[in-house]
Design an enzyme around this catalytic site. Structure first.
Site, PDB file in Angstrom:
ATOM      1  N   GLY B  36      63.815  35.610  56.077  1.00 10.90           N
ATOM      2  CA  GLY B  36      63.844  36.253  57.401  1.00 10.90           C
ATOM      3  C   GLY B  36      64.714  37.537  57.465  1.00 10.90           C
ATOM      4  N   GLY B  39      69.755  36.914  61.508  1.00  9.33           N
ATOM      5  CA  GLY B  39      69.559  35.753  62.609  1.00  9.33           C
ATOM      6  C   GLY B  39      68.458  35.239  63.290  1.00  9.33           C
ATOM      7  N   GLY B  41      67.550  32.458  62.065  1.00 10.39           N
ATOM      8  CA  GLY B  41      67.727  30.808  62.411  1.00 10.39           C
ATOM      9  C   GLY B  41      67.623  30.490  61.117  1.00 10.39           C
ATOM     10  CD  GLU B 172      72.155  34.971  51.833  1.00 14.31           C
ATOM     11  OE1 GLU B 172      72.260  36.139  51.384  1.00 14.31           O
ATOM     12  OE2 GLU B 172      71.851  35.280  53.144  1.00 14.31           O
TER      13      GLU B 172
END
Lengths: 391, 249, 334, 286
Positions: B36, B39, B41, B172
């Site tokens: 995504g 920001g 979420g 990540e």
């Protein structure tokens, strides 16, 4: 770093062993432990100056023995006093320990004196029970009870009916309160209220406000000598001086050392105590002059005579035992001694080893620009009432 | 049965709602990726899963059990743990000590105050083999703070694996790793044990499509779509909202 | 390198970390030697040993768990008062008294830790300060129990094991205190090298990661806070046994500040900081104090500012720190 | 009863003037300045020396006390404090306690260890009755002067460029720097002003709070309580806290002399425990 100190220590030990005191004339050492720093530093400075003054006037040899004075600062903390006392006895082999600016400091050192059989001269702490804490304690300062009882008598005789007492909440304060209350009640007086102020107290105003509301004839006060000035300031600021409430108390609150800082509002305050810088005897005039020469910034107060007479007591005791420093012999020699002090005639009560002295009623007056406690009534040979009552 | 599941999970900070009724299902042993835009979420969701944040509404289930009200360390004991995008390591300890510490906690020996740390041979042996496995054998005794960044990233993952989790949240893993050393990290990630369910939070498409067998797309706190890599790659909504913008890099 | 080699290497590294370094043996031999080398200084050395134990107790909190405290004297004083009252009312047997004081202070630590462990460093500084002030007021108000401003005297101290008398015997007192310090030091050293000890260092290093590998940070911090309080209580009891009075100065702000300064001078996080720091602090205080009693405060203040300015990392006494690092590096190398 | 309230307010006002500087230092620079009391003491002694030795009129000595303390604050900030901005709170505590010891010893050396009083002009001494309520003239002066200071502070903070820059820096240093605000200069000026106010408070307080070398340590706890209870995000927090503390202390001593000390310390602990973060910063932990 550890190795270096290891070698230094070895050298020091060798040196010490090498120079055992082989001097013919033995040295008698006197250890004075008094607060030279911290909140009670003014007492320490008075002790030091008075002791040095005495030795300056009476020389440094008594009964063939050389006198050496060691002065140590305990910053008014009991654990320091106890440590320094045992160090002075253990390492410096002192024959006397003296000073003790506060009651807890004397209480902490009493068992050490008993155990080491070394005479302990109390030159300031005023709680009655101290002399009972060790058979080796002799006091040359005063007890709170002596002043409190006399001021109570005086108040009862001078149309003072209702009194509020205000004392600092620690042993000397409790003594000052109890002696005054018992004596004042026995003379028909009425105690409206007894206020106790915490020792860590930056501000008297709320307590004085309470006194103002109680509207007594007089306010009887005991606070440690350093606190007198702020109490007087706030006494005036609260308007108690104009409210007709008379301020009476033991001599601690109008301590000669700081009296001048009070301002004119202090004029008229009546206290009872055993010494005033303005005491009219010739011996005192000479004492005050000599004291001022030695330390111009200080005015000799009751703490100084405690030390001055303590030194005299030590010199006289050594004369009587012609120089022997055995603890029991010295204490026996001290009992019953009588002599003329700058404060007036004093003696050591043989039973309680406490001081018997004249207590004066004095009024604060202004003389050539300075404030003094001018004595106007005296009560000779006053013993400590708290111990007398116990008998 | 799902290894990890959320039921209408919601988190509200005053007006903003970073997690808006998310119902995520991650199957046992899956290699699931959560992607995504920034920001969207992702971080809030991870904090909800690990217990750092308490949800305003909804449930979090681990292996069927409800862990919504458990504290972070209790959830770790149940078998869910995470790695951090920015290294969160024990600077003063060495890799060996850090790994042995995690194993000690896992074996409930963490609170023992009399036995010597590392005295238990089994733990020391397991720590050594794990260090070996994550290529840290040569720096096993160095202070973590003095390790090169690549090695620290390896340690990040090693610590998570040392806890023998049932579910691992990989945040990540290759973040900030220079191009040359990226393949080492990717190999380690690929070599993760099969019985561990992995939820990979990543926005680097090469890594995602090289690794994941299921992908969920999170946009503005809501789950846009979930599917296998092929579906996601061709899904017009995902392409428009997410791949479309970043198609070039 | 094969797994077996790595394991052998790892095992050796971990064992070396725990083992006593030769420098530590020398240190404790030197400390023991002071009993014979400085016979005239035993009262001062006893005080140094007691302050060392007190600073060690703070090191457990500050050095190993990162808990800052500006009111650690609360537990020192509480331990001292409990010791005195227990001895007066029950038995003067010194070791039982130490145990009781330690447990009492530990319990107080347990209770107050709930207040202390919330919030950041700054809040902890203030809360610990507040707790010490409340304890001070309690000791002052309950003068019927604690003797208030006059202090509590008359605490009986029986000979240790019935044979080794310590009251009014500076040498025996010093040996007694040294033994207690050594025993508690060894215990602390073991705890610090235990899994529990390592988890503390992990929490201090990175609380977020610590909780995310399964450590319940709060329970561990409460445990070490209670341990530190217990150690401080024993130190307080030792001072009560070797000084004939327990007074309010055992619990005032000055004492909390001094112990913090000693620890920081000696360096935190390697257990010896407390001993080295208190020795330097008290020896300097004695010699500067004798020279200029009034202005001792100026020089200690000056020393603090200099240390804070120049000892770069964590304000520790940089020379000692470098020695400590050398010590650690030597052990850590496989 | 009203007199107690009046005294409490005067005491509280005085505490506010002295500690508002500390609140800003803590809030703005996240700096634990335990030596704040030392600047108050220096201001107090400066006024004492001017009035008692050089016969300077009392009112003239107040602004000088302010400037003297502010100047010393500026010098100290630029030379010493600046090294500690990004250091841990513990190192800041160590550094500032060192400063306190040094200033106490210096003052003790030069001006003696007794308690000092400033000779007040006669019209400020004594009290008068105001509808049956005993009003101390000096305490009235304190309330008036401090009220004036509070208003001036509000104006500066609320309606001047410097004020807005200061509030921005307090809110978030990084953003403020981003907007081109020279945060260091704002720090320096605010720190100096804070010290100046403390100096002024010290001079005004010589009558009520005892002016002696151990002043910084003795009253440090009061200042810390005001800051911890009042918070550092605005001026109103510390103001209300100091009034609460002033009245609480005075009333505590009047009604329950034996438990005066407890009241304040327990307030501090309770507030700190219930709102450890909230009070110090507006919800966000710095």
């Amino acid at each position: 770093m550890l190795r270096k100190s290891f070698l230094a220590a070895l050298a020091a030990t060798a040196l010490a062993v090498g120079t055992l005191p082989a001097a013919a004339q033995e040295t008698v050492k006197i250890g004075i432990i008094t607060p030279l720093t911290g909140p009670f530093a003014s007492t320490g400075k008075q002790h030091e100056t008075a002791a040095r003054l005495y030795m300056q006037q009476h020389g440094t040899t008594v009964a063939g023995k050389k006198i050496e004075l060691i002065i140590r600062d305990d910053a008014g903390r009991a654990e320091n006093t106890a440590r320094i006392a045992s160090e002075l006895i253990q390492n410096d082999k002192v024959s006397f320990i003296a000073g003790f600016g506060l009651t807890p400091l004397a209480m902490a050192t009493a068992p050490i004196a008993t155990n080491a059989k070394v005479p302990m001269i109390v030159m300031m702490a005023g709680t009655s029970i101290i002399t009972e804490r060790s058979p080796y304690i002799v006091r040359t300062s005063f007890t709170l009870g002596q002043s409190a009882v006399i001021i109570a008598d005086w108040a009862a005789k001078n149309k003072v009916k209702k009194v509020v007492t205000l004392v600092t909440d620690y042993a000397p304060g409790h003594d000052a309160e109890k002696s005054f209350v018992d004596q004042f009640k026995s003379k028909g007086g009425e105690i409206v209220e007894s206020i106790r102020v915490p020792i860590q107290n930056p501000d008297y105003a709320p307590f004085l406000q309470r006194v103002l509301d109680a509207k007594p004839d007089a306010l009887y006060v005991f606070v440690p000598s350093g606190q007198g000035s702020i109490l007087m300031k706030q006494y005036v600021e609260r308007g108690l001086d104009k409210s007709g409430i008379r301020l009476i108390g033991t001599g601690d609150i109008t301590d000669d050392d700081i009296l001048n800082g009070f301002g004119d509002a202090a004029i008229g305050v009546i206290t009872a105590h055993m010494y005033s810088t303005a005491h009219p005897s010739a011996m005192n005039k000479e004492y005050v002059a000599a004291f001022k020469k030695l330390n111009p910034s200080l005015r000799p107060n009751f703490a100084s005579v405690g030390a001055y007479d303590g030194m005299h007591l030590i010199y006289e005791a050594l004369k009587k035992t012609n120089g022997k420093t055995d603890g029991d012999a010295l204490i026996a020699a001290m009992k019953g001694l009588k002599w003329e002090s700058p404060r007036g005639p004093i003696s050591i009560d043989p039973e309680t080893r406490d001081i018997v002295q004249t207590i004066y009623i004095r009024k604060v007056e202004k003389k050539d620009g300075e404030l003094y406690n001018v004595e106007f009534e005296s009560f000779p040979d006053v013993k400590d009432p708290v111990k007398a009552a116990k008998k | 049965m799902n290894a990890l599941e959320t039921v209408d999970l919601e988190k509200r900070f005053g007006g903003i709602v970073p997690t808006n009724s998310v119902s995520l299902r991650v199957r046992e042993g899956a290699r699931h990726a959560l992607i995504g835009p920034n920001g969207a979420g992702k971080t809030t969701l991870i904090n909800l899963l690990t217990g750092v944040l308490r949800p305003s509404k909804g449930k979090v289930k681990l292996g069927g059990g409800d862990i919504t009200n458990l504290k972070p360390h209790q959830r770790v004991a149940r078998g869910i743990t995470r790695t951090f995008q920015i290294n969160q390591l024990f600077a003063d300890l060495s890799p060996l000590e850090s790994i042995a510490l995690v194993i000690g906690e896992r074996e409930k020996q963490g609170a023992r105050f009399w036995r010597a740390f590392g005295g238990d041979e089994a733990i020391a042996r397991e720590a050594a083999s794990l260090a070996q496995q994550f290529g840290l054998a040569d720096v096993i005794g160095e202070r973590t703070s003095s390790l090169p960044y690549g090695k620290q990233r390896q340690l990040e993952i090693a610590l998570a694996i040392a806890g023998k989790p049932r579910v691992l949240l990989l945040d990540e893993p290759a973040a900030g790793v220079p191009e040359a050393e990226r393949h080492e990290i990717l190999e380690t990630v690929a070599a993760l044990p099969k019985d561990v369910t992995v939820l990979l939070i990543e926005h680097d498409m090469d890594i995602v499509f090289g690794f994941a067998d299921r992908i969920s797309v999170l946009v503005e706190g809501k789950l846009l779509v979930e599917g296998d890599p092929k579906e996601i790659q061709n899904d017009p909504r995902v392409r428009a909202v997410y791949l479309g913008e970043g198609a070039g890099d | 390198m094969s797994t077996a080699d790595t394991f052998r290497q790892a095992d050796a590294a971990l064992k070396k970390k725990r083992a006593w370094h030769w420098l530590e043996y020398v240190f404790w031999l030197a400390v023991a030697a002071t009993v014979f080398l400085f016979p005239s200084q035993h009262t001062l050395l006893t005080q140094i040993a007691i302050w060392s134990l007190f600073a060690l107790s703070l090191d457990l909190l500050l050095g190993y768990a990162g808990i800052v405290s500006l009111g650690h004297a609360a537990y020192f004083g509480f331990g001292a008062y409990v010791a005195a009252l227990f001895a007066i009312n029950f038995t003067g047997e010194p070791l039982t008294v130490l145990l009781v004081a330690g447990i009492a202070a530990g319990l107080l630590g347990l209770v107050t830790s709930l207040l202390v462990l919330r919030g950041s460093d700054l809040t902890r500084l203030m809360v610990t300060l507040g707790i010490a002030l409340v304890m001070y007021e309690l000791a002052n108000q309950m003068s019927w129990l604690t003797g208030g401003a006059d202090g509590l005297t008359g605490m009986p101290v029986n000979p240790v094991f019935g044979v080794f008398p310590i009251s009014f015997r500076p040498t025996n007192s010093y040996i007694y205190v040294l033994c207690v310090l050594f025993v508690l030091f060894v215990v602390a050293r073991r705890i610090v090298h235990s899994p529990f000890g390592y988890s503390l260092r992990a929490i201090k290093g990175n609380p977020l990661r610590a909780s995310s590998i399964g450590i319940s940070t709060n329970r561990r911090l409460i445990a070490v806070y209670a341990l530190g309080a217990a150690y401080a209580g024993v130190a307080g009891a030792l001072l009560a046994q070797t000084t004939p009075v327990v007074s309010l100065t055992y619990i005032d702000f000055q004492r909390s500040a001094d112990v913090l300064l000693m620890l920081i001078i000696g360096g935190t996080g390697y257990l010896y900081g407390g001993i080295v720091g208190s020795a330097l602090f008290l020896i300097a205080q004695k010699f500067i104090g004798n020279v200029t009693p009034q202005y001792w405060e100026f020089w200690i203040g000056f020393a603090l500012v200099v240390i804070a300015l120049f000892a770069r990392d964590r304000g520790v006494f940089s020379i000692i720190e470098r020695v400590a690092n050398a010590l650690r590096k030597e052990k850590a190398k496989p | 009863m009203l007199t107690i309230l009046f005294d409490g307010i005067a005491y509280g006002m005085l505490l506010f003037v002295i500690s508002c500087g500390l609140a800003v230092t803590l809030g703005l620079m996240n700096f634990v300045n335990l030596a704040h009391g030392a600047f108050a003491m220096l201001g107090g002694y400066c006024a004492y020396v001017l009035v008692n030795f050089y016969g300077v009129p009392f009112f003239a000595s107040l602004p000088v006390a302010f400037l003297f303390a502010a100047m010393i604050g500026l010098v100290a900030e630029r030379s010493l404090y600046v090294h500690f901005y990004n250091r841990s709170h513990l190192e800041q505590v160590l550094f500032t306690i060192g400063l306190v010891f040094m200033t106490s010893a210096l003052v003790d050396y030069f001006l003696g260890s007794q308690q000092r009083f400033i000779n007040l002009p006669s019209y400020l001494q004594g009290r008068f009755d105001f509808f049956g309520v005993g009003i101390g003239k000096y305490r009235l002066l304190i309330i008036l002067v401090c009220a004036l200071i509070v208003i001036v502070l509000q104006l500066i903070l609320g309606h001047t460029r410097f004020g807005s820059r200061l509030r921005a820096a307090v809110d978030d240093q990084r953003v403020a720097r981003g907007l081109g605000i020279n945060v260091n200069r704002v720090f320096a000026l605010t720190f100096a002003a804070g010290c100046g106010l403390a100096g002024l408070g010290g001079a005004l307080g010589a009558e009520i709070l005892s002016l002696e070398p151990h002043f910084p340590l003795k009253f440090m706890i009061y200042f810390l309580i005001v800051v911890s209870v009042g918070g550092t995000s605005s001026i109103t927090g510390p103001f209300l806290a100091s009034i609460l503390l002033g009245i609480g202390d005075v009333a505590g001593k009047y009604y329950a002399p034996r438990f005066g000390g407890f009241v304040i310390y327990t307030i501090m602990i309770v507030v700190l425990v219930l709102r450890p973060q909230g009070l110090f910063t507006r919800g966000t932990s710095k």
